[in-house]
Design an enzyme around this catalytic site. Structure first.
Site, PDB file in Angstrom:
ATOM      1  N   ASN A  10       3.469   6.556   9.182  1.00 41.34           N
ATOM      2  CA  ASN A  10       2.964   6.834   7.710  1.00 41.34           C
ATOM      3  C   ASN A  10       3.417   5.858   6.800  1.00 41.34           C
ATOM      4  O   ASN A  10       4.716   6.205   6.388  1.00 41.34           O
ATOM      5  CB  ASN A  10       3.089   8.440   7.698  1.00 41.34           C
ATOM      6  CG  ASN A  10       2.556   8.762   6.092  1.00 41.34           C
ATOM      7  OD1 ASN A  10       1.773   8.141   5.596  1.00 41.34           O
ATOM      8  ND2 ASN A  10       2.829  10.103   5.775  1.00 41.34           N
ATOM      9  N   TRP A  11       2.667   5.120   6.172  1.00 44.69           N
ATOM     10  CA  TRP A  11       3.439   4.073   5.249  1.00 44.69           C
ATOM     11  C   TRP A  11       3.303   4.739   4.054  1.00 44.69           C
ATOM     12  O   TRP A  11       3.670   3.917   2.995  1.00 44.69           O
ATOM     13  CB  TRP A  11       2.507   2.797   5.345  1.00 44.69           C
ATOM     14  CG  TRP A  11       2.440   2.082   6.664  1.00 44.69           C
ATOM     15  CD1 TRP A  11       3.321   2.420   7.860  1.00 44.69           C
ATOM     16  CD2 TRP A  11       2.045   0.797   6.964  1.00 44.69           C
ATOM     17  NE1 TRP A  11       3.144   1.733   8.804  1.00 44.69           N
ATOM     18  CE2 TRP A  11       2.335   0.491   8.380  1.00 44.69           C
ATOM     19  CE3 TRP A  11       1.216  -0.072   6.625  1.00 44.69           C
ATOM     20  CZ2 TRP A  11       1.924  -0.439   9.206  1.00 44.69           C
ATOM     21  CZ3 TRP A  11       0.834  -1.055   7.183  1.00 44.69           C
ATOM     22  CH2 TRP A  11       1.229  -1.779   8.436  1.00 44.69           C
ATOM     23  N   LYS A  12       2.745   5.750   3.636  1.00 44.34           N
ATOM     24  CA  LYS A  12       2.832   6.352   2.489  1.00 44.34           C
ATOM     25  C   LYS A  12       2.176   5.439   1.296  1.00 44.34           C
ATOM     26  O   LYS A  12       1.296   4.609   1.643  1.00 44.34           O
ATOM     27  CB  LYS A  12       4.145   7.013   2.041  1.00 44.34           C
ATOM     28  CG  LYS A  12       4.509   7.963   3.385  1.00 44.34           C
ATOM     29  CD  LYS A  12       5.603   8.946   2.708  1.00 44.34           C
ATOM     30  CE  LYS A  12       6.211   9.873   3.868  1.00 44.34           C
ATOM     31  NZ  LYS A  12       7.333  10.678   3.693  1.00 44.34           N
ATOM     32  N   HIS A  95      -0.298  16.662   4.512  1.00 42.77           N
ATOM     33  CA  HIS A  95       1.248  16.105   4.425  1.00 42.77           C
ATOM     34  C   HIS A  95       1.844  17.102   3.452  1.00 42.77           C
ATOM     35  O   HIS A  95       1.204  17.472   2.376  1.00 42.77           O
ATOM     36  CB  HIS A  95       1.309  14.762   4.458  1.00 42.77           C
ATOM     37  CG  HIS A  95       2.550  14.088   4.368  1.00 42.77           C
ATOM     38  ND1 HIS A  95       3.445  14.289   3.434  1.00 42.77           N
ATOM     39  CD2 HIS A  95       3.041  13.547   5.505  1.00 42.77           C
ATOM     40  CE1 HIS A  95       4.636  13.696   3.786  1.00 42.77           C
ATOM     41  NE2 HIS A  95       4.336  13.291   4.983  1.00 42.77           N
ATOM     42  N   GLU A  97       3.864  16.066   1.140  1.00 43.49           N
ATOM     43  CA  GLU A  97       3.639  15.411  -0.167  1.00 43.49           C
ATOM     44  C   GLU A  97       2.246  15.833  -0.887  1.00 43.49           C
ATOM     45  O   GLU A  97       2.193  15.894  -1.961  1.00 43.49           O
ATOM     46  CB  GLU A  97       3.816  13.903  -0.019  1.00 43.49           C
ATOM     47  CG  GLU A  97       5.331  13.770   0.171  1.00 43.49           C
ATOM     48  CD  GLU A  97       5.533  12.625   1.053  1.00 43.49           C
ATOM     49  OE1 GLU A  97       4.677  11.657   1.220  1.00 43.49           O
ATOM     50  OE2 GLU A  97       6.711  12.549   1.592  1.00 43.49           O
ATOM     51  N   GLU A 167       6.783  18.944  10.155  1.00 45.22           N
ATOM     52  CA  GLU A 167       7.482  18.277   9.436  1.00 45.22           C
ATOM     53  C   GLU A 167       8.297  19.126   8.153  1.00 45.22           C
ATOM     54  O   GLU A 167       7.762  19.571   7.413  1.00 45.22           O
ATOM     55  CB  GLU A 167       6.804  17.050   8.464  1.00 45.22           C
ATOM     56  CG  GLU A 167       6.044  16.124   9.273  1.00 45.22           C
ATOM     57  CD  GLU A 167       5.714  14.822   8.520  1.00 45.22           C
ATOM     58  OE1 GLU A 167       6.211  13.720   9.048  1.00 45.22           O
ATOM     59  OE2 GLU A 167       4.940  14.851   7.403  1.00 45.22           O
ATOM     60  N   GLY A 173      12.668  12.194   4.367  1.00 45.93           N
ATOM     61  CA  GLY A 173      12.990  11.134   3.443  1.00 45.93           C
ATOM     62  C   GLY A 173      14.260  11.649   2.978  1.00 45.93           C
ATOM     63  O   GLY A 173      14.973  10.898   2.031  1.00 45.93           O
ATOM     64  N   SER A 213      12.861  11.988   8.777  1.00 43.57           N
ATOM     65  CA  SER A 213      14.016  11.183   9.049  1.00 43.57           C
ATOM     66  C   SER A 213      14.139  10.795  10.464  1.00 43.57           C
ATOM     67  O   SER A 213      15.184  10.638  11.117  1.00 43.57           O
ATOM     68  CB  SER A 213      15.214  11.803   8.497  1.00 43.57           C
ATOM     69  OG  SER A 213      14.962  12.111   7.182  1.00 43.57           O
ATOM     70  N   GLY A 234       8.215   8.141   8.670  1.00 40.81           N
ATOM     71  CA  GLY A 234       7.970   7.479   7.391  1.00 40.81           C
ATOM     72  C   GLY A 234       8.577   6.222   7.113  1.00 40.81           C
ATOM     73  O   GLY A 234       8.271   5.077   7.325  1.00 40.81           O
ATOM     74  N   GLY A 235       9.836   6.133   6.324  1.00 40.15           N
ATOM     75  CA  GLY A 235      10.603   5.209   6.082  1.00 40.15           C
ATOM     76  C   GLY A 235      11.124   4.240   7.428  1.00 40.15           C
ATOM     77  O   GLY A 235      10.609   3.071   6.937  1.00 40.15           O
TER      78      GLY A 235
HETATM   79  P1  13P Z   1      10.599  10.014   6.595  1.00 37.15           P
HETATM   80  O1  13P Z   1      10.448   9.548   8.037  1.00 37.15           O
HETATM   81  O2  13P Z   1      10.837   8.753   5.643  1.00 37.15           O
HETATM   82  O3  13P Z   1      11.537  11.208   6.501  1.00 37.15           O
HETATM   83  O4  13P Z   1       9.136  10.671   6.340  1.00 37.15           O
HETATM   84  C1  13P Z   1       8.565  11.480   7.192  1.00 37.15           C
HETATM   85  C2  13P Z   1       6.916  11.814   6.874  1.00 37.15           C
HETATM   86  O5  13P Z   1       6.730  12.237   5.678  1.00 37.15           O
HETATM   87  C3  13P Z   1       6.019  11.196   7.505  1.00 37.15           C
HETATM   88  O6  13P Z   1       5.043  11.519   7.382  1.00 37.15           O
END
Ligand code: 13P
Length: 253
Positions: A10-12, A95, A97, A167, A173, A213, A234-235
Protein backbone atom coordinates in the site's frame (compact mmCIF):
# COMPACT_ATOMS: atom_id res chain seq x y z
CA UNK A 1 -6.64 -25.63 4.00
CA UNK A 2 -3.71 -24.22 2.03
CA UNK A 3 -4.18 -20.57 1.20
CA UNK A 4 -2.02 -18.83 -1.37
CA UNK A 5 -0.10 -16.05 0.43
CA UNK A 6 -0.75 -12.48 -0.72
CA UNK A 7 1.89 -9.80 -0.24
CA UNK A 8 0.42 -6.38 -0.90
CA UNK A 9 2.10 -2.99 -1.00
CA UNK A 10 0.00 0.00 0.00
CA UNK A 11 1.91 3.00 -1.27
CA UNK A 12 -0.50 5.45 0.41
CA UNK A 13 0.06 9.10 -0.65
CA UNK A 14 3.57 8.54 -2.00
CA UNK A 15 5.29 8.52 -5.40
CA UNK A 16 5.22 10.67 -8.49
CA UNK A 17 4.36 8.81 -11.68
CA UNK A 18 8.05 8.38 -12.53
CA UNK A 19 8.87 7.08 -9.02
CA UNK A 20 5.91 4.70 -9.15
CA UNK A 21 7.01 3.32 -12.52
CA UNK A 22 10.56 2.77 -11.28
CA UNK A 23 9.39 1.03 -8.11
CA UNK A 24 6.90 -1.17 -9.97
CA UNK A 25 9.52 -2.06 -12.58
CA UNK A 26 12.03 -3.12 -9.91
CA UNK A 27 9.41 -5.31 -8.22
CA UNK A 28 8.08 -6.83 -11.45
CA UNK A 29 11.64 -7.73 -12.48
CA UNK A 30 12.35 -9.66 -9.30
CA UNK A 31 11.85 -13.41 -9.21
CA UNK A 32 8.51 -13.95 -7.50
CA UNK A 33 7.99 -17.46 -6.09
CA UNK A 34 5.17 -19.15 -8.01
CA UNK A 35 3.26 -20.12 -4.88
CA UNK A 36 2.26 -16.58 -3.86
CA UNK A 37 0.43 -13.48 -5.10
CA UNK A 38 1.78 -9.94 -5.10
CA UNK A 39 -0.33 -6.78 -5.36
CA UNK A 40 0.72 -3.14 -5.65
CA UNK A 41 -1.62 -0.29 -4.72
CA UNK A 42 -0.12 2.98 -5.99
CA UNK A 43 -1.93 6.32 -5.73
CA UNK A 44 -4.72 6.87 -8.28
CA UNK A 45 -2.53 9.18 -10.39
CA UNK A 46 -0.03 6.38 -11.03
CA UNK A 47 -2.46 3.49 -11.66
CA UNK A 48 -2.36 3.69 -15.47
CA UNK A 49 1.43 4.00 -15.61
CA UNK A 50 2.01 1.19 -13.11
CA UNK A 51 -0.55 -0.94 -14.95
CA UNK A 52 1.52 -0.58 -18.14
CA UNK A 53 4.69 -1.55 -16.27
CA UNK A 54 2.99 -4.63 -14.80
CA UNK A 55 1.48 -5.82 -18.10
CA UNK A 56 2.63 -9.38 -18.68
CA UNK A 57 3.86 -9.82 -15.10
CA UNK A 58 1.97 -11.80 -12.44
CA UNK A 59 1.93 -8.78 -10.11
CA UNK A 60 -1.63 -7.55 -9.55
CA UNK A 61 -2.68 -3.92 -9.70
CA UNK A 62 -4.78 -2.60 -6.82
CA UNK A 63 -6.23 0.73 -5.72
CA UNK A 64 -6.48 2.35 -2.30
CA UNK A 65 -10.18 3.19 -2.23
CA UNK A 66 -13.29 3.09 -4.40
CA UNK A 67 -16.75 4.67 -4.58
CA UNK A 68 -19.93 2.55 -4.73
CA UNK A 69 -21.48 4.24 -7.76
CA UNK A 70 -20.55 3.55 -11.36
CA UNK A 71 -20.57 7.24 -12.32
CA UNK A 72 -22.19 10.54 -11.49
CA UNK A 73 -21.87 13.64 -9.36
CA UNK A 74 -19.42 12.35 -6.73
CA UNK A 75 -16.62 14.92 -6.86
CA UNK A 76 -13.30 13.51 -5.71
CA UNK A 77 -14.32 9.84 -5.89
CA UNK A 78 -13.19 7.08 -8.25
CA UNK A 79 -15.70 4.47 -9.41
CA UNK A 80 -15.27 0.68 -9.52
CA UNK A 81 -15.84 0.84 -13.29
CA UNK A 82 -12.92 3.27 -13.60
CA UNK A 83 -10.68 0.97 -11.57
CA UNK A 84 -11.69 -1.97 -13.70
CA UNK A 85 -10.99 0.12 -16.81
CA UNK A 86 -7.43 0.91 -15.64
CA UNK A 87 -6.76 -2.78 -14.93
CA UNK A 88 -7.21 -3.03 -11.16
CA UNK A 89 -8.08 -6.43 -9.74
CA UNK A 90 -8.19 -5.57 -6.04
CA UNK A 91 -9.03 -2.53 -3.95
CA UNK A 92 -8.19 -1.62 -0.36
CA UNK A 93 -11.31 -0.48 1.52
CA UNK A 94 -11.78 0.82 5.07
CA UNK A 95 -8.11 1.46 5.77
CA UNK A 96 -7.65 2.93 9.26
CA UNK A 97 -6.43 6.18 7.73
CA UNK A 98 -9.76 6.46 5.86
CA UNK A 99 -11.68 5.66 9.04
CA UNK A 100 -9.74 7.85 11.46
CA UNK A 101 -8.48 10.80 9.39
CA UNK A 102 -11.35 11.07 6.90
CA UNK A 103 -14.23 9.87 9.06
CA UNK A 104 -15.36 6.90 6.96
CA UNK A 105 -18.01 4.90 8.74
CA UNK A 106 -18.77 1.17 8.68
CA UNK A 107 -21.87 1.99 6.58
CA UNK A 108 -19.87 3.84 3.96
CA UNK A 109 -17.25 1.10 3.91
CA UNK A 110 -19.99 -1.50 3.43
CA UNK A 111 -21.24 0.41 0.38
CA UNK A 112 -17.70 0.56 -1.03
CA UNK A 113 -17.28 -3.22 -0.55
CA UNK A 114 -20.59 -3.84 -2.33
CA UNK A 115 -19.64 -1.50 -5.19
CA UNK A 116 -16.26 -3.16 -5.67
CA UNK A 117 -17.78 -6.64 -5.60
CA UNK A 118 -20.45 -5.66 -8.13
CA UNK A 119 -17.69 -4.84 -10.60
CA UNK A 120 -15.63 -7.96 -9.94
CA UNK A 121 -12.93 -6.22 -7.95
CA UNK A 122 -11.65 -8.08 -4.90
CA UNK A 123 -12.13 -5.87 -1.83
CA UNK A 124 -9.29 -5.92 0.70
CA UNK A 125 -11.36 -4.94 3.74
CA UNK A 126 -9.24 -3.44 6.52
CA UNK A 127 -10.21 -3.72 10.16
CA UNK A 128 -8.30 -2.91 13.32
CA UNK A 129 -8.50 -1.55 16.83
CA UNK A 130 -6.84 1.55 18.31
CA UNK A 131 -4.40 1.33 21.21
CA UNK A 132 -7.06 2.62 23.59
CA UNK A 133 -9.49 -0.06 22.42
CA UNK A 134 -6.89 -2.80 22.84
CA UNK A 135 -5.87 -1.61 26.28
CA UNK A 136 -9.45 -1.46 27.45
CA UNK A 137 -10.13 -5.01 26.29
CA UNK A 138 -12.42 -4.09 23.40
CA UNK A 139 -10.35 -5.48 20.52
CA UNK A 140 -12.63 -8.38 19.60
CA UNK A 141 -15.79 -6.29 19.97
CA UNK A 142 -14.41 -3.60 17.65
CA UNK A 143 -13.26 -6.13 15.06
CA UNK A 144 -16.59 -7.92 15.14
CA UNK A 145 -18.47 -4.65 14.60
CA UNK A 146 -16.20 -3.59 11.74
CA UNK A 147 -16.41 -7.00 10.07
CA UNK A 148 -20.15 -7.63 10.43
CA UNK A 149 -21.11 -4.07 9.41
CA UNK A 150 -18.53 -3.86 6.65
CA UNK A 151 -19.78 -7.13 5.17
CA UNK A 152 -23.51 -6.57 5.74
CA UNK A 153 -25.47 -8.25 2.91
CA UNK A 154 -22.26 -9.10 1.03
CA UNK A 155 -22.78 -12.50 -0.57
CA UNK A 156 -19.75 -14.53 -1.57
CA UNK A 157 -19.63 -17.57 -3.82
CA UNK A 158 -16.01 -18.26 -2.97
CA UNK A 159 -13.39 -17.22 -0.43
CA UNK A 160 -11.35 -15.76 -3.26
CA UNK A 161 -13.81 -12.91 -3.74
CA UNK A 162 -12.73 -11.09 -0.58
CA UNK A 163 -9.56 -10.46 1.42
CA UNK A 164 -9.59 -9.24 5.02
CA UNK A 165 -6.65 -7.24 6.39
CA UNK A 166 -6.16 -6.99 10.14
CA UNK A 167 -4.24 -3.82 10.82
CA UNK A 168 -4.00 -2.79 14.47
CA UNK A 169 -4.00 1.02 14.33
CA UNK A 170 -1.25 1.21 16.97
CA UNK A 171 1.08 -0.82 14.76
CA UNK A 172 0.71 1.26 11.59
CA UNK A 173 3.76 3.35 10.77
CA UNK A 174 4.95 3.12 14.36
CA UNK A 175 7.59 0.40 14.07
CA UNK A 176 5.56 -1.44 16.73
CA UNK A 177 4.45 -4.78 15.28
CA UNK A 178 1.90 -7.00 16.95
CA UNK A 179 3.63 -10.02 18.44
CA UNK A 180 3.16 -13.20 16.46
CA UNK A 181 0.94 -14.47 19.26
CA UNK A 182 -1.26 -11.36 19.12
CA UNK A 183 -1.46 -11.64 15.33
CA UNK A 184 -2.40 -15.33 15.39
CA UNK A 185 -4.90 -14.91 18.24
CA UNK A 186 -6.63 -12.06 16.42
CA UNK A 187 -6.56 -13.72 12.99
CA UNK A 188 -8.01 -16.87 14.53
CA UNK A 189 -10.82 -14.80 16.04
CA UNK A 190 -11.48 -13.19 12.64
CA UNK A 191 -11.46 -16.61 10.94
CA UNK A 192 -14.07 -17.91 13.38
CA UNK A 193 -16.23 -14.85 12.79
CA UNK A 194 -16.01 -15.43 9.04
CA UNK A 195 -17.00 -19.08 9.59
CA UNK A 196 -20.03 -17.81 11.48
CA UNK A 197 -20.94 -15.39 8.67
CA UNK A 198 -20.20 -17.54 5.61
CA UNK A 199 -20.03 -21.22 4.77
CA UNK A 200 -17.02 -22.87 6.35
CA UNK A 201 -15.34 -23.72 3.04
CA UNK A 202 -15.62 -20.06 1.98
CA UNK A 203 -14.29 -18.74 5.29
CA UNK A 204 -11.36 -21.14 5.36
CA UNK A 205 -10.44 -20.26 1.78
CA UNK A 206 -10.38 -16.51 2.52
CA UNK A 207 -7.06 -14.80 3.07
CA UNK A 208 -6.52 -12.73 6.20
CA UNK A 209 -3.55 -10.38 5.86
CA UNK A 210 -1.64 -8.78 8.70
CA UNK A 211 -0.62 -5.13 8.40
CA UNK A 212 1.32 -2.80 10.68
CA UNK A 213 5.08 -2.28 10.53
CA UNK A 214 5.73 -5.46 8.53
CA UNK A 215 9.36 -5.56 7.43
CA UNK A 216 11.91 -8.07 6.09
CA UNK A 217 12.94 -8.99 9.65
CA UNK A 218 9.51 -9.84 11.05
CA UNK A 219 7.71 -11.22 7.99
CA UNK A 220 8.96 -14.82 8.31
CA UNK A 221 7.66 -15.20 11.87
CA UNK A 222 4.33 -13.56 11.04
CA UNK A 223 3.82 -15.69 7.93
CA UNK A 224 4.52 -18.83 9.96
CA UNK A 225 1.29 -18.35 11.93
CA UNK A 226 -1.56 -20.63 10.84
CA UNK A 227 -4.09 -17.88 10.17
CA UNK A 228 -1.74 -15.22 8.77
CA UNK A 229 -2.12 -15.53 5.00
CA UNK A 230 -0.22 -12.49 3.85
CA UNK A 231 0.84 -8.96 4.60
CA UNK A 232 -0.38 -5.47 3.78
CA UNK A 233 2.76 -3.40 3.82
CA UNK A 234 3.10 0.38 4.00
CA UNK A 235 6.53 1.94 4.60
CA UNK A 236 8.56 -1.16 3.71
CA UNK A 237 6.72 -1.44 0.36
CA UNK A 238 8.17 1.88 -0.83
CA UNK A 239 11.65 0.45 -1.29
CA UNK A 240 12.11 -2.29 -3.86
CA UNK A 241 14.76 -4.09 -1.79
CA UNK A 242 12.71 -4.38 1.36
CA UNK A 243 9.46 -5.25 -0.44
CA UNK A 244 11.24 -7.91 -2.52
CA UNK A 245 12.63 -9.44 0.69
CA UNK A 246 9.09 -9.48 2.09
CA UNK A 247 7.79 -11.15 -1.09
CA UNK A 248 10.47 -13.81 -0.65
CA UNK A 249 9.57 -14.59 2.98
CA UNK A 250 10.29 -18.09 4.23
CA UNK A 251 8.09 -19.70 6.81
CA UNK A 252 10.08 -20.57 9.90
CA UNK A 253 9.68 -24.12 11.17
P1 13P B 1 3.20 0.39 7.75
O1 13P B 1 3.69 -0.89 7.12
O2 13P B 1 3.95 1.60 7.28
O3 13P B 1 3.11 0.27 9.23
O4 13P B 1 1.71 0.61 7.20
C1 13P B 1 0.80 -0.43 7.30
C2 13P B 1 -0.41 -0.10 6.51
O5 13P B 1 -1.16 0.77 6.89
C3 13P B 1 -0.65 -0.82 5.27
O6 13P B 1 -1.92 -0.58 4.78
Amino acid sequence: MERRPLLAGNWKMHTTIAEAEALARAIAQTAIPADRDVMLAPPFTALAAVGRVLAGSPVLLGAQNVCWEEKGAFTGEISPAMLQDVGCRQVIIGHSERRHIFGETDGMINKRVAGAARFGLVPVLCIGETLEERESGQTFQVLERQLRNGLLDIKLASGKELVVAYEPVWAIGTGKTATVEQAQETHHFVRNLLIDMYEKNIATQMRILYGGSVNPDNVDALMSQDDVDGALVGGAALKADSFCSIINFKKSA
